[in-house]
Scaffold this motif. Structure first.
Motif, PDB file in Angstrom:
ATOM      1  N   THR A 112       1.903   0.895  -1.781  1.00 18.41           N
ATOM      2  CA  THR A 112       1.473   1.946  -0.861  1.00 18.41           C
ATOM      3  C   THR A 112       2.685   2.647  -0.246  1.00 18.41           C
ATOM      4  O   THR A 112       2.728   3.876  -0.166  1.00 18.41           O
ATOM      5  CB  THR A 112       0.583   1.348   0.257  1.00 18.41           C
TER       6      THR A 112
ATOM      7  N   ASP B 205      -4.862   1.308   0.937  1.00 22.40           N
ATOM      8  CA  ASP B 205      -4.893   0.293   1.984  1.00 22.40           C
ATOM      9  C   ASP B 205      -3.593   0.306   2.774  1.00 22.40           C
ATOM     10  O   ASP B 205      -2.865  -0.670   2.798  1.00 22.40           O
ATOM     11  CB  ASP B 205      -5.102  -1.099   1.358  1.00 22.40           C
TER      12      ASP B 205
ATOM     13  N   ASP C 178      -2.043   5.962  -4.688  1.00 22.29           N
ATOM     14  CA  ASP C 178      -1.833   4.553  -4.486  1.00 22.29           C
ATOM     15  C   ASP C 178      -3.059   3.893  -5.133  1.00 22.29           C
ATOM     16  O   ASP C 178      -4.127   4.473  -5.144  1.00 22.29           O
ATOM     17  CB  ASP C 178      -1.837   4.345  -2.973  1.00 22.29           C
TER      18      ASP C 178
HETATM   19 MG   LIG Z   1      -1.246  -1.147  -0.851  1.00 19.26          MG
END
Ligand SMILES: [Mg+2]
Ligand SMILES: Nc1ncnc2c1ncn2[C@@H]1O[C@H](COP(=O)(O)OP(=O)(O)O)[C@@H](O)[C@H]1O
Length: 387
Positions: free
Chosen positions: A31, A55, A160
């Motif tokens: 990420t 996330d 991502d």
């Molecule tokens: Mg991640």
């Protein structure tokens, strides 16, 4: 190094592509890398750049202004770039993938009419199931990407991806989705609902299921799949289009890994899967590696000498204060610690060379002492891999 033109660096890679998909196992910095790539592209190349996160850690999400819920993209203010010391030529936008909303949108789009859409969305099972389909996350991430790319709003989209159990999960999710909707399995499930419930009910499992769950439940299942199948044609077509986008020559993949054994193994699988499917492997980012000066032979000799006999250096440092013995102990400790790090760095270098990679861009990122949770941090990381 002799590199094919247009692929020599992250900078050139991002300039040449419209979509970047970051892959890798959980916790390796996927990420963070996705956000850093997008931030750098917005700062240096200009245009409108979107990072679609899955996330993000809470503080990074706050820094990017992405909401926990809702698919809407938010622009990271230009002032944030200026404050970070990198005035941006372009715009950075960030969005968070909202799986539930994305599924609902998909249903609304593909249901034959609004009434059917409503019935699917209201179906008790749908709410439970849509978030739990095997690969539902993987598929919806790619589906959302397709949608955003189609809108044509952004010059570059960096995606991502959710942590997957298996490297192939999201690379193959669209194909699987298409297969599922055209499968015999679904046809059997959705054979005239009533007759099937009756014939299911005559089989031992369903007799028990019927007693335990109630026939209402079985009927809900049957209805759910029947309704769902009304979306099959659109779904199959769409999933195939998503599949094509993944192998489009404007789409590239960046595999992120650390040099620990498990993530590195997984990265190897990603690299294999990407190349086997004929996708474009743009770069491998090796995160949290030890600094390269640890590999310097001369530095090792100095540390070795210091650890062996620190007396001369200690005398110079203590400078007549009489604390030579203490200074010597500290120096020995530091030198030995350097040597231990050097051993780890050497092992990392070996592991790195074992990762045989079909790409010219292998970008190491050092371990930063603090978490990367704001734009300045992202740009600092991004600069490490830019050229
Ligand atoms: Mg991640
Ligand atoms: N090179 C690095 N140095 C220091 N911290 C890092 C580095 N890369 C990532 N992190 C931190 O590690 C944590 C996990 O990163 P994240 O990008 O969320 O991983 P993933 O998406 O792969 O699960 C975050 O808190 C992030 O700030």
């Amino acid at each position: 190094m002799d590199r094919p033109r247009g692929q020599a660096s992250i900078e050139q890679l991002l300039a040449a592509k419209e979509i970047v998909v970051t892959c890798g196992s959980g916790g390796v910095g996927k990420t963070t890398t996705a956000a850093a790539l997008a931030a750098m592209a917005a700062a240096r190349h200009g245009g409108k750049v979107l990072v679609l996160t899955v996330d993000p850690a809470r503080r990074l999400a706050d820094a990017l202004g992405v909401q926990a819920l809702g698919n809407d993209a938010r622009r990271v203010p230009a002032s944030a770039f200026t404050d970070a010391g990198h005035p941006a030529r372009g715009e950075l936008w960030a969005a968070q993938l909202d799986t539930k909303q994305s599924w609902d949108d998909l249903v609304r789009e593909h249901a034959p009419d609004r009434r059917t859409a409503r019935r699917i969305l209201d179906n008790k099972l749908y709410e439970n199931i849509s978030g739990r389909f095997v690969q539902s996350h993987e598929y919806i991430a790619m589906e959302r990407l397709y949608d955003l790319h189609n809108e044509g709003t952004y010059d570059l989209i960096v995606v991502d991806t959710p942590p997957t159990r298996n490297a192939l999960d999201f690379l193959e999710a669209p194909e699987r989705m298409a297969e599922f909707f055209s499968s015999r399995f679904l046809r059997v499930l959705t054979a005239p609902a009533r007759s099937r419930v009756v014939s299911f009910a005559s089989k031992p499992f369903f007799t028990v299921a019927d007693r335990v769950l109630g026939s209402q439940f079985l009927q809900d299942i049957a209805e759910f799949f029947s309704l769902f199948q009304t979306m099959a044609p659109g779904f199959v077509e769409r999933a195939n289009a998503v599949s094509r986008l993944l192998r489009n020559n404007r789409t590239t993949y960046v595999v992120v890994s650390t040099l620990e054994a498990a993530p590195l193994h997984e990265a190897g699988l990603f690299v294999e899967a990407i190349t086997a499917k004929g996708f474009h492997l743009g770069a491998v980012v090796l995160n949290r590696v030890l600094p390269s000066y640890l590999l310097d032979e001369q530095a090792g000799l100095v540390a070795g000498a210091l650890a062996g006999d620190p007396s001369a250096a200690a005398a110079a440092l203590a400078n007549g204060t009489g604390d030579e013995a203490q200074v010597a102990r500290v120096l020995t400790e530091i030198a030995e610690s350097f040597l231990r790090f050097q051993v780890v760095a050497q092992r990392e270098a070996e592991q790195r060379s074992e990762l045989s990679v079909a790409t010219d861009v292998v970008a190491p990122v050092p371990y930063f002492e603090t978490d990367i949770c704001d734009l300045a941090g992202l740009l600092r990381l991004g600069e490490q891999i830019w050229t």
